[in-house]
Design an enzyme around this catalytic site. Structure first.
Site: not given
Ligand code: A2P
Length: 332
Positions: A10, A12, A38, A95, A124, A154, A237
């Protein structure tokens, strides 16, 4: 330290890799986790490809978990991870729990002392605000704070950035702009809604700024009113801030305080047209503060403007700084 990044793919997550590398954090082993979407991917860390693993339902074989996959994932798994690791959680899931420290290292590192393996990273907008507000609060005691934010795409993660870039191209091509992450199309627009509306008419994002300011500054009396607005920038921001102080304050005295405040770059030269902006704050660890002037609305108040890279000080950098504190005795 053995480090695990949950949500590594993601917005972050990628910055966590970047910050660990830039700060030369002592990583003995790095594990990267994301969703099944992923599977098969890998990410580069210190010149080495590290495979992205599908997040298991079990404790993770690491000393520290840096979690940035959203509140739902943290709520469900952080108690499991905390059985074997210290969890530094970027979501809002924990939090406001009284026994979970909410930490900005420059401000309240001492509050980490009694953690029970879950430490929360602040919202943030709040983290960026407090980098400027806290030193001023220490010097002049802030009583009321009014904040208007200009928050980048973002803040809504990688999908927010993609939606802004793609939507801008569509707009310029004269095509209809689709939107999913944001309530309305963001290109060439501003949206005065971030997160859900609460009963009092504020959004949850706006309330987080009040709740978290009071908790981090350990001052339940301070009053904060925020209007949070999404603007079509990719990163950083920015915030217009008005503060009423208890002790006498002046722009010159505030500049003196901020010039030596940790994590702050004083960028305040109106004649030279130097002030905080996303253009200059992008990719920077420090938060820019400027446009400092005597408030015309309060007898003893200041107006100023801040801009901070919310993927860094508002998220990844702050989390890595917390992990750094775990390695040394806390003295503040
Ligand atoms: P993925 O890229 O496989 O969807 P962002 O805040 O930029 O949207 O990123 C969210 C992050 O959280 C990404 O790395 C995303 O992975 C991960 N994520 C979202 N849902 C899940 C899940 N169910 N299990 C593990 N990671 C997750």
């Amino acid at each position: 330290m053995r480090i695990g990044i949950v949500g590594a793919t993601g917005a972050v997550g990628k910055e966590l890799l970047n910050v660990l590398e830039k700060r030369n954090f002592p990583v003995s082993e790095l594990r990267l986790y994301a969703s099944a979407r992923s599977a098969g991917r890998s990410l580069l860390f210190r010149g080495k490809e590290i495979p992205v693993e599908v997040l298991p339902e079990t404790p993770l074989p690491v000393d520290v978990v840096l979690a940035s996959a959203g509140g739902g994932i943290s709520k469900r798994y952080a108690p499991i991870w905390a059985m074997q690791s210290v969890v530094i959680d970027n979501s809002s899931a924990f939090r406001y729990e009284p026994d979970v420290p909410l930490i900005v290292p420059e401000i309240n590192a001492h509050a980490m002392r009694h953690h029970k393996n879950i430490i929360a990273n602040p919202n943030c907008t709040t983290a960026i605000l407090l980098m400027a507000l806290y030193p001023l609060h220490k010097a002049f005691k802030a009583r009321r704070v009014i904040v208007s934010t200009y928050q980048s795409a973002s803040g809504a993660g990688a999908s927010g950035m993609e939606e802004l870039l793609h939507g801008t191209k569509e707009f310029l091509a004269g095509h209809p702009v689709e939107h999913k992450t944001f309530a309305y199309p963001l290109p060439f627009n501003v949206i005065p809604q971030i997160d859900a509306f609460q009963e009092n008419g504020y959004t949850k994002e706006e309330m987080k700024v009040l709740w978290e300011t009071q908790k981090i500054m350990e001052d339940p009396q301070i009053r904060v009113s925020c209007t949070a607005v999404r603007v079509p920038t990719l990163r950083v921001h920015s915030e217009a801030v008005t503060v009423e102080f208890e002790h006498p304050v002046s722009p010159e005295a505030a500049r003196e305080v901020l010039r030596v405040a940790p994590g702050v770059d004083l960028v305040d030269d109106p004649i030279g047209r130097r002030y905080p902006m996303p253009l200059t704050a992008t990719g920077k660890f420090n938060v820019e503060v400027g446009r400092i002037r005597k408030s015309l609305a309060f007898d003893n108040g200041l107006d100023f403007f801040v801009a901070g890279d919310q993927l860094l000080k508002g998220a990844a950098l702050n989390a890595v700084q917390i992990a750094e504190l775990l390695q040394k005795p806390i003295t503040t």
